[in-house]
Design a protein around this motif. Structure first.
Motif, PDB file in Angstrom:
ATOM      1  N   ILE A  77      -7.552   6.241   0.081  1.00 24.40           N
ATOM      2  CA  ILE A  77      -5.670   5.894   0.851  1.00 24.40           C
ATOM      3  C   ILE A  77      -5.605   5.953   1.554  1.00 24.40           C
ATOM      4  CG2 ILE A  77      -3.409   5.400  -0.090  1.00 24.40           C
ATOM      5  CD1 ILE A  77      -4.088   5.477  -3.104  1.00 24.40           C
ATOM      6  N   PHE A  78      -4.795   6.002   2.919  1.00 22.48           N
ATOM      7  CA  PHE A  78      -4.591   6.498   4.083  1.00 22.48           C
ATOM      8  C   PHE A  78      -3.391   5.944   4.290  1.00 22.48           C
ATOM      9  CE2 PHE A  78      -7.624   2.893   4.394  1.00 22.48           C
ATOM     10  CZ  PHE A  78      -7.233   2.137   5.098  1.00 22.48           C
ATOM     11  N   PRO A  79      -2.754   6.848   5.542  1.00 32.28           N
ATOM     12  CA  PRO A  79      -1.187   6.640   6.235  1.00 32.28           C
ATOM     13  C   PRO A  79      -0.754   5.279   6.806  1.00 32.28           C
ATOM     14  CG  PRO A  79      -2.101   8.747   6.287  1.00 32.28           C
ATOM     15  CD  PRO A  79      -2.679   8.203   5.981  1.00 32.28           C
ATOM     16  N   GLY A  80      -0.068   5.000   6.055  1.00 34.92           N
ATOM     17  CA  GLY A  80       0.488   3.455   6.640  1.00 34.92           C
ATOM     18  C   GLY A  80      -0.001   2.359   6.746  1.00 34.92           C
ATOM     19  N   PRO A  81       0.334   0.627   7.125  1.00 35.79           N
ATOM     20  CA  PRO A  81       1.597   0.867   8.213  1.00 35.79           C
ATOM     21  C   PRO A  81       3.016   1.294   7.661  1.00 35.79           C
ATOM     22  CG  PRO A  81       0.931  -1.482   7.645  1.00 35.79           C
ATOM     23  CD  PRO A  81       0.409  -0.453   6.921  1.00 35.79           C
ATOM     24  N   GLY A  82       3.363   1.008   6.763  1.00 37.33           N
ATOM     25  CA  GLY A  82       5.014   1.206   5.897  1.00 37.33           C
ATOM     26  C   GLY A  82       5.473   2.776   6.606  1.00 37.33           C
ATOM     27  N   LEU A  83       6.947   2.920   6.383  1.00 41.57           N
ATOM     28  CA  LEU A  83       7.553   3.923   7.200  1.00 41.57           C
ATOM     29  C   LEU A  83       7.295   4.837   5.991  1.00 41.57           C
ATOM     30  CD1 LEU A  83      10.226   3.074   8.872  1.00 41.57           C
ATOM     31  CD2 LEU A  83       8.106   4.108   9.695  1.00 41.57           C
ATOM     32  N   GLN A 112      11.421  11.596   9.473  1.00 40.33           N
ATOM     33  CA  GLN A 112      12.375  12.214   8.483  1.00 40.33           C
ATOM     34  C   GLN A 112      12.854  12.642   7.786  1.00 40.33           C
ATOM     35  OE1 GLN A 112      11.984   8.132   6.485  1.00 40.33           O
ATOM     36  NE2 GLN A 112      12.516   6.500   7.759  1.00 40.33           N
ATOM     37  N   ARG A 113      11.192  13.624   7.710  1.00 42.12           N
ATOM     38  CA  ARG A 113      11.056  15.328   7.442  1.00 42.12           C
ATOM     39  C   ARG A 113      11.758  14.637   5.279  1.00 42.12           C
ATOM     40  NH1 ARG A 113       7.547  18.388   8.608  1.00 42.12           N
ATOM     41  NH2 ARG A 113       8.654  20.029   7.028  1.00 42.12           N
ATOM     42  N   THR A 114      11.176  12.829   5.266  1.00 47.04           N
ATOM     43  CA  THR A 114      11.384  12.621   3.613  1.00 47.04           C
ATOM     44  C   THR A 114       9.708  12.316   3.373  1.00 47.04           C
ATOM     45  OG1 THR A 114      13.595  11.843   4.840  1.00 47.04           O
ATOM     46  CG2 THR A 114      12.499  10.711   2.350  1.00 47.04           C
ATOM     47  N   GLY A 115      10.005  13.007   1.965  1.00 52.16           N
ATOM     48  CA  GLY A 115       8.691  12.792   1.531  1.00 52.16           C
ATOM     49  C   GLY A 115       9.528  11.714  -0.535  1.00 52.16           C
ATOM     50  N   ARG A 116       8.516  10.395  -0.351  1.00 54.69           N
ATOM     51  CA  ARG A 116       9.099   9.581  -1.777  1.00 54.69           C
ATOM     52  C   ARG A 116       7.870   8.963  -2.657  1.00 54.69           C
ATOM     53  NH1 ARG A 116      10.356   7.619   3.756  1.00 54.69           N
ATOM     54  NH2 ARG A 116      13.378   7.241   3.728  1.00 54.69           N
ATOM     55  N   LEU A 117       7.996   8.944  -3.332  1.00 57.52           N
ATOM     56  CA  LEU A 117       7.133   8.705  -4.296  1.00 57.52           C
ATOM     57  C   LEU A 117       6.338   7.318  -4.598  1.00 57.52           C
ATOM     58  CD1 LEU A 117       7.570  10.786  -7.848  1.00 57.52           C
ATOM     59  CD2 LEU A 117       5.977  11.072  -6.285  1.00 57.52           C
ATOM     60  N   MET A 118       5.417   7.157  -4.561  1.00 58.74           N
ATOM     61  CA  MET A 118       4.615   6.347  -3.914  1.00 58.74           C
ATOM     62  C   MET A 118       3.767   5.379  -4.969  1.00 58.74           C
ATOM     63  SD  MET A 118       6.676   5.370  -0.838  1.00 58.74           S
ATOM     64  CE  MET A 118       5.265   3.393  -0.055  1.00 58.74           C
ATOM     65  N   TYR A 119       3.094   3.991  -5.151  1.00 55.95           N
ATOM     66  CA  TYR A 119       2.726   3.069  -6.209  1.00 55.95           C
ATOM     67  C   TYR A 119       1.467   2.282  -5.833  1.00 55.95           C
ATOM     68  CZ  TYR A 119       1.424   0.230  -9.712  1.00 55.95           C
ATOM     69  OH  TYR A 119       0.825  -0.654 -11.129  1.00 55.95           O
ATOM     70  N   ALA A 120       0.189   2.307  -5.834  1.00 57.32           N
ATOM     71  CA  ALA A 120      -1.224   1.928  -5.709  1.00 57.32           C
ATOM     72  C   ALA A 120      -1.577   1.276  -7.318  1.00 57.32           C
ATOM     73  CB  ALA A 120      -1.609   2.279  -4.514  1.00 57.32           C
ATOM     74  N   ALA A 121      -2.323   0.141  -7.292  1.00 56.08           N
ATOM     75  CA  ALA A 121      -2.822  -0.225  -8.517  1.00 56.08           C
ATOM     76  C   ALA A 121      -4.112  -1.331  -7.743  1.00 56.08           C
ATOM     77  CB  ALA A 121      -2.632  -1.056  -9.422  1.00 56.08           C
ATOM     78  N   GLY A 122      -5.209  -1.239  -8.317  1.00 57.77           N
ATOM     79  CA  GLY A 122      -6.405  -1.737  -7.781  1.00 57.77           C
ATOM     80  C   GLY A 122      -7.401  -1.951  -9.030  1.00 57.77           C
ATOM     81  N   PRO A 123      -8.327  -3.079  -9.255  1.00 54.57           N
ATOM     82  CA  PRO A 123      -9.270  -2.583 -10.718  1.00 54.57           C
ATOM     83  C   PRO A 123     -10.218  -1.972 -10.598  1.00 54.57           C
ATOM     84  CG  PRO A 123     -10.244  -3.932  -8.509  1.00 54.57           C
ATOM     85  CD  PRO A 123      -8.925  -3.818  -8.505  1.00 54.57           C
ATOM     86  N   ASP A 124      -9.958  -1.254  -9.349  1.00 53.56           N
ATOM     87  CA  ASP A 124     -10.834   0.710  -9.471  1.00 53.56           C
ATOM     88  C   ASP A 124     -10.578   1.163  -8.516  1.00 53.56           C
ATOM     89  OD1 ASP A 124     -12.681   0.024  -7.472  1.00 53.56           O
ATOM     90  OD2 ASP A 124     -13.339  -1.756  -8.061  1.00 53.56           O
ATOM     91  N   ALA A 125     -10.883   2.691  -8.788  1.00 56.34           N
ATOM     92  CA  ALA A 125     -10.585   3.416  -7.593  1.00 56.34           C
ATOM     93  C   ALA A 125     -10.739   2.884  -6.864  1.00 56.34           C
ATOM     94  CB  ALA A 125     -10.743   4.485  -7.874  1.00 56.34           C
ATOM     95  N   SER A 127     -10.598   0.125  -4.950  1.00 57.03           N
ATOM     96  CA  SER A 127      -9.913  -0.377  -4.559  1.00 57.03           C
ATOM     97  C   SER A 127      -8.918  -1.087  -4.639  1.00 57.03           C
ATOM     98  CB  SER A 127     -10.054  -1.650  -5.502  1.00 57.03           C
ATOM     99  OG  SER A 127     -12.022  -2.823  -4.954  1.00 57.03           O
ATOM    100  N   LEU A 128      -7.963   0.193  -4.858  1.00 54.04           N
ATOM    101  CA  LEU A 128      -6.312   0.472  -4.302  1.00 54.04           C
ATOM    102  C   LEU A 128      -5.762  -0.009  -3.683  1.00 54.04           C
ATOM    103  CD1 LEU A 128      -6.743   3.847  -5.180  1.00 54.04           C
ATOM    104  CD2 LEU A 128      -5.996   2.351  -6.890  1.00 54.04           C
ATOM    105  N   ASN A 129      -4.599  -1.233  -3.529  1.00 53.64           N
ATOM    106  CA  ASN A 129      -3.771  -1.541  -2.934  1.00 53.64           C
ATOM    107  C   ASN A 129      -2.711  -0.668  -3.488  1.00 53.64           C
ATOM    108  OD1 ASN A 129      -5.301  -3.502  -2.302  1.00 53.64           O
ATOM    109  ND2 ASN A 129      -5.654  -4.411  -3.858  1.00 53.64           N
ATOM    110  N   LYS A 130      -1.596  -0.405  -1.582  1.00 56.12           N
ATOM    111  CA  LYS A 130      -0.320  -0.200  -1.983  1.00 56.12           C
ATOM    112  C   LYS A 130       0.450  -1.010  -2.419  1.00 56.12           C
ATOM    113  CE  LYS A 130      -1.325   3.028   1.828  1.00 56.12           C
ATOM    114  NZ  LYS A 130      -0.566   3.553   2.936  1.00 56.12           N
ATOM    115  N   GLN A 131       1.351  -0.937  -3.180  1.00 54.05           N
ATOM    116  CA  GLN A 131       2.378  -2.198  -4.101  1.00 54.05           C
ATOM    117  C   GLN A 131       4.138  -1.884  -3.899  1.00 54.05           C
ATOM    118  OE1 GLN A 131       1.158  -4.558  -6.447  1.00 54.05           O
ATOM    119  NE2 GLN A 131      -1.162  -3.611  -5.840  1.00 54.05           N
ATOM    120  N   ARG A 132       4.514  -0.421  -3.894  1.00 53.96           N
ATOM    121  CA  ARG A 132       5.784  -0.524  -3.907  1.00 53.96           C
ATOM    122  C   ARG A 132       5.843   1.115  -3.549  1.00 53.96           C
ATOM    123  NH1 ARG A 132       4.859  -1.732  -9.403  1.00 53.96           N
ATOM    124  NH2 ARG A 132       4.567  -3.806  -8.703  1.00 53.96           N
ATOM    125  N   ARG A 133       7.437   1.188  -3.111  1.00 53.27           N
ATOM    126  CA  ARG A 133       8.231   2.915  -3.406  1.00 53.27           C
ATOM    127  C   ARG A 133       8.562   2.977  -4.690  1.00 53.27           C
ATOM    128  NH1 ARG A 133      11.821   2.472   0.636  1.00 53.27           N
ATOM    129  NH2 ARG A 133      12.842   1.678  -1.008  1.00 53.27           N
TER     130      ARG A 133
END
Length: 249
Positions: A77-83, A112-125, A127-133
């Motif tokens: 999991i690496f940064p972006g492209p979402g804000l 923004q100096r802002t943190g948010r909790l995010m969620y990713a999922a996949g068939p294995d670790a 192959s994680l795909n970012k899903q949503r905030r």
């Protein structure tokens, strides 16, 4: 409830390769699968003094004994492209269920100096795909981060998280019918206590006995004095309340 005793402390080591060799590593999350263990860990570049260049990534490793992990050559999991996580992906938490790996992490936006909790999922670790905030930064729960996710006694789920309010770190709790959400914040779990050793900083930790009628969460806390000095962090435990209060709501 009986107390807990630390019987032994053993270091966790990482067999690093590639860019990971020159990075700081923080906030490891380890889980057992079959005969082995898996790990996700936050990694941050060492040598960049510019904050916007110190973008955290999440890396994956495997282990036979749970103590020494062989790490992959690239982050999962690496940064972006979402804000939401443009400038950092931090503090992974994992639940393996329904034949999938579910991962919650903190996304950081430097401008923004802002943190948010995010969620990713996949068939294995790997192959994680970012899903949503999952949780946005909204008063009074600013900059939610460092999720702990566990089942409640009634079969629903709880997400415990650290947040900022009034220059304190506090712990809040959100509820959802299943792992996919939506997550609804149902209130603070623990507040900083003015006259106690945990009067300033509270941070989530692991849960023992999740899904039972008497779960226990360990949490980290820090004390500050009126003159501005602070004591080192300490760990303690809280039980029942996060599960029972939420269920009774």
């Amino acid at each position: 409830m009986k107390g807990f005793v630390v019987e032994m402390i053993e270091p966790v080591t990482l067999g690093r390769q590639g860019r990971l060799v020159d990075m700081y590593v923080l906030s490891p999350f380890i889980w057992r699968t079959g005969d082995g263990y898996e790990l996700l860990v936050r990694a941050v570049p060492r040598r960049d003094d510019e904050p916007r260049l110190k973008m955290a990534e999440i890396w994956y490793g495997t282990s036979a004994d749970g103590l020494h992990f062989d790490m992959d050559e690239a982050p999962v999991i690496f940064p972006g492209p979402g804000l939401e996580d443009l400038d950092g992906c931090e503090d992974p938490t994992v639940i393996v269920a329904e034949g999938r790996v579910h991962c919650w992490y903190t996304g950081w936006n430097e401008a923004q100096r802002t943190g948010r909790l995010m969620y990713a999922a996949g068939p294995d670790a790997r192959s994680l795909n970012k899903q949503r905030r999952v949780l946005d930064s909204r008063p009074p729960y600013a900059n939610p981060k460092e999720a702990t996710v566990a089942p409640a006694a009634d079969g629903s789920w709880r997400l415990l998280f650290e947040y900022a309010e009034e220059e304190h770190s506090k712990i809040g709790v959100a509820a959802a019918p299943d792992l996919h959400g939506p997550w609804e914040v149902i209130g603070p779990l623990l507040a900083a206590r003015p006259d106690h050793w945990d009067n300033w900083h509270l941070s989530t930790g692991p849960v023992i006995g999740a899904g039972s009628k008497q779960p226990v969460m360990f949490y980290k806390a820090r004390h500050t004095t009126r003159t501005g000095g602070s004591a080192g962090p300490r760990w303690t435990r809280v039980w029942d309340r996060w599960s029972h209060d939420a269920t009774a709501r």
